[in-house]
Design a protein around this motif. Sequence first.
Motif, mmCIF file in Angstrom:
data_model
loop_
_atom_site.group_PDB
_atom_site.id
_atom_site.type_symbol
_atom_site.label_atom_id
_atom_site.label_comp_id
_atom_site.label_asym_id
_atom_site.label_seq_id
_atom_site.Cartn_x
_atom_site.Cartn_y
_atom_site.Cartn_z
ATOM 1 N N LEU A 71 0.815 -1.220 0.000
ATOM 2 C CA LEU A 71 0.000 0.000 0.000
ATOM 3 C C LEU A 71 0.845 1.265 0.000
ATOM 4 O O LEU A 71 0.494 2.259 -0.642
ATOM 5 C CB LEU A 71 -0.926 0.007 1.216
ATOM 6 N N GLN A 72 1.956 1.254 0.735
ATOM 7 C CA GLN A 72 2.731 2.473 0.933
ATOM 8 C C GLN A 72 3.851 2.672 -0.081
ATOM 9 O O GLN A 72 4.304 3.805 -0.272
ATOM 10 C CB GLN A 72 3.333 2.471 2.348
ATOM 11 N N THR A 73 4.312 1.606 -0.730
ATOM 12 C CA THR A 73 5.479 1.724 -1.601
ATOM 13 C C THR A 73 5.231 1.176 -3.000
ATOM 14 O O THR A 73 5.352 1.913 -3.993
ATOM 15 C CB THR A 73 6.682 0.995 -0.973
ATOM 16 N N TYR A 74 4.870 -0.083 -3.097
ATOM 17 C CA TYR A 74 4.764 -0.725 -4.407
ATOM 18 C C TYR A 74 3.623 -0.148 -5.238
ATOM 19 O O TYR A 74 3.806 0.166 -6.424
ATOM 20 C CB TYR A 74 4.586 -2.238 -4.237
ATOM 21 N N PHE A 75 2.445 -0.023 -4.640
ATOM 22 C CA PHE A 75 1.297 0.473 -5.395
ATOM 23 C C PHE A 75 1.483 1.925 -5.853
ATOM 24 O O PHE A 75 1.212 2.234 -7.025
ATOM 25 C CB PHE A 75 0.029 0.319 -4.568
ATOM 26 N N PRO A 76 1.946 2.866 -5.002
ATOM 27 C CA PRO A 76 2.210 4.226 -5.501
ATOM 28 C C PRO A 76 3.260 4.258 -6.619
ATOM 29 O O PRO A 76 3.113 5.017 -7.580
ATOM 30 C CB PRO A 76 2.701 4.977 -4.254
ATOM 31 N N ALA A 77 4.318 3.453 -6.495
ATOM 32 C CA ALA A 77 5.328 3.423 -7.548
ATOM 33 C C ALA A 77 4.734 2.909 -8.849
ATOM 34 O O ALA A 77 5.026 3.432 -9.947
ATOM 35 C CB ALA A 77 6.503 2.549 -7.115
ATOM 36 N N MET A 78 3.891 1.899 -8.759
ATOM 37 C CA MET A 78 3.250 1.362 -9.955
ATOM 38 C C MET A 78 2.330 2.399 -10.604
ATOM 39 O O MET A 78 2.295 2.542 -11.844
ATOM 40 C CB MET A 78 2.455 0.112 -9.565
ATOM 41 N N LEU A 79 1.608 3.155 -9.780
ATOM 42 C CA LEU A 79 0.732 4.196 -10.321
ATOM 43 C C LEU A 79 1.529 5.297 -11.024
ATOM 44 O O LEU A 79 1.114 5.810 -12.071
ATOM 45 C CB LEU A 79 -0.107 4.802 -9.197
ATOM 46 N N MET A 80 2.667 5.667 -10.455
ATOM 47 C CA MET A 80 3.486 6.702 -11.084
ATOM 48 C C MET A 80 4.021 6.248 -12.440
ATOM 49 O O MET A 80 4.086 7.027 -13.396
ATOM 50 C CB MET A 80 4.659 7.073 -10.156
ATOM 51 N N VAL A 81 4.392 4.994 -12.540
ATOM 52 C CA VAL A 81 4.882 4.480 -13.827
ATOM 53 C C VAL A 81 3.761 4.513 -14.860
ATOM 54 O O VAL A 81 3.955 4.952 -16.003
ATOM 55 C CB VAL A 81 5.438 3.054 -13.658
ATOM 56 N N MET A 82 2.563 4.058 -14.461
ATOM 57 C CA MET A 82 1.441 4.068 -15.408
ATOM 58 C C MET A 82 1.021 5.490 -15.762
ATOM 59 O O MET A 82 0.602 5.755 -16.892
ATOM 60 C CB MET A 82 0.273 3.290 -14.808
ATOM 61 N N LEU A 83 1.142 6.416 -14.804
ATOM 62 C CA LEU A 83 0.816 7.806 -15.094
ATOM 63 C C LEU A 83 1.781 8.397 -16.110
ATOM 64 O O LEU A 83 1.389 9.229 -16.950
ATOM 65 C CB LEU A 83 0.847 8.627 -13.797
ATOM 66 N N SER A 84 3.039 7.988 -16.057
ATOM 67 C CA SER A 84 4.007 8.496 -17.042
ATOM 68 C C SER A 84 3.679 8.042 -18.454
ATOM 69 O O SER A 84 4.077 8.693 -19.425
ATOM 70 C CB SER A 84 5.424 8.045 -16.654
ATOM 71 N N TRP A 85 2.943 6.926 -18.602
ATOM 72 C CA TRP A 85 2.571 6.457 -19.944
ATOM 73 C C TRP A 85 1.509 7.323 -20.597
ATOM 74 O O TRP A 85 1.317 7.265 -21.816
ATOM 75 C CB TRP A 85 2.057 5.014 -19.862
ATOM 76 N N VAL A 86 0.784 8.125 -19.803
ATOM 77 C CA VAL A 86 -0.227 9.023 -20.359
ATOM 78 C C VAL A 86 0.414 9.986 -21.344
ATOM 79 O O VAL A 86 -0.217 10.429 -22.315
ATOM 80 C CB VAL A 86 -0.947 9.774 -19.224
#
Length: 418
Positions: A222-237
Amino acid sequence: MRNNDSTKAWLLKYKQLLHIEEHDFAMRPGFGVPVGIDVQIESLDSISEVNMDFTMTFYLRHYWKDERLSFPSTTNKSMTFDHRLIKKIWVPDIFFVHSKRSFIHDTTVENIMLRVYPDGNVLFSLRITVSAMCFMDFSRFPLDTQNCSLELESYAYTEEDLMLYWKHGNKSLNTDEHISLSQFFIEEFSASSGFAFYSSTGWYNRLFINFVLRRHIFFFVLQTYFPAMLMVMLSWVSFWIDRRAVPARVSLGITTVLTMSTIISGMSASMPQVSYIKAVDVYLWVSSLFVFLSVIEYAAVNYLTTVEEWKQFKKTGKISGMYNIDTFQAMAFDGCYHDSKTEMDQTSFSLHSEEDAMRGRSTGSPSTDTSQIKRRQSLGGHIGAIILENNHVIDTYSRILFPTVYIAFNLFYWGVYV
């Protein structure tokens, strides 16, 4: 006066009964005294990754036989005393190896109990809290399992003078059923024994309280892996935004890079400064690399777009309609691409559509509907051609390549560490 006299009489009675004044209790009861140990663990208070230590509260019980304390008795099976008698008799000098601090609880009085049996067998019990070192390996953090141990040993007496052993074998270590930790699951408690050698003094018996801790992963998901994954997917926008929308794509890239830096800094602050790579470092730095590459990807797209415009200008002497000055001026203000030709086509199409609708109502001709459909299809094809022309080939490949490689990395990462 009667109370004082009775107290004095009791003191004299137990001293005479246990022969306290007749023996030198500075000496051990004999050679090779066997001392049995058992432990009741009350709580495992904390585990500190930064300090690499743990804190444990437990009851430590010693069993040995000192015939000097034997007494005749027909009614009492044993005699129980508090901490005041400990200073008058011999007790084992057990200490905790690699301990940082420890103390005997003293509320409301010192938590020490001494029980003497008629045959000279002694039970000596203490309630102690110990903070000791745990040599942790964080190479798989936070998907790690830690093995810690608390070690007991005699400080002065070698194995020839004092023999430490677990009183009831593997059953000498008992735990409270309600022991739990916030970040760890306690998999196992076990007791073992061994020897320790010191070059200047010799061999000593050593007892081990071993426990295995497995870390709960959900907190870090919740605190590390999921936010990092969201940031990577956000960069694909960024790959789906028009290549001439410089403010939009640059701000998106910088935001994701800074967010990843914040996540990495927060994780590093709560961990010891180890010199090897942890599992979470691998995931965060690879995710940061994907975010950074998305920014580099747009830099390449922007550079190649500029090169294409310069070649077009050299060839024709002017910039094509797709890259006219009005378009770039509009882009500088709002970051959105404005195509005057498309806007004119849309305006004319709306006017023609209204006229055709009025005619269709008056004449009711079925050919009108067919002409409207053809106009819509031609407009849709024209807009599609513009989108394809505005889209760079690097963006097209990145939309597929980046998610595919990141998914493959996640499958490999979780397959190796879980």
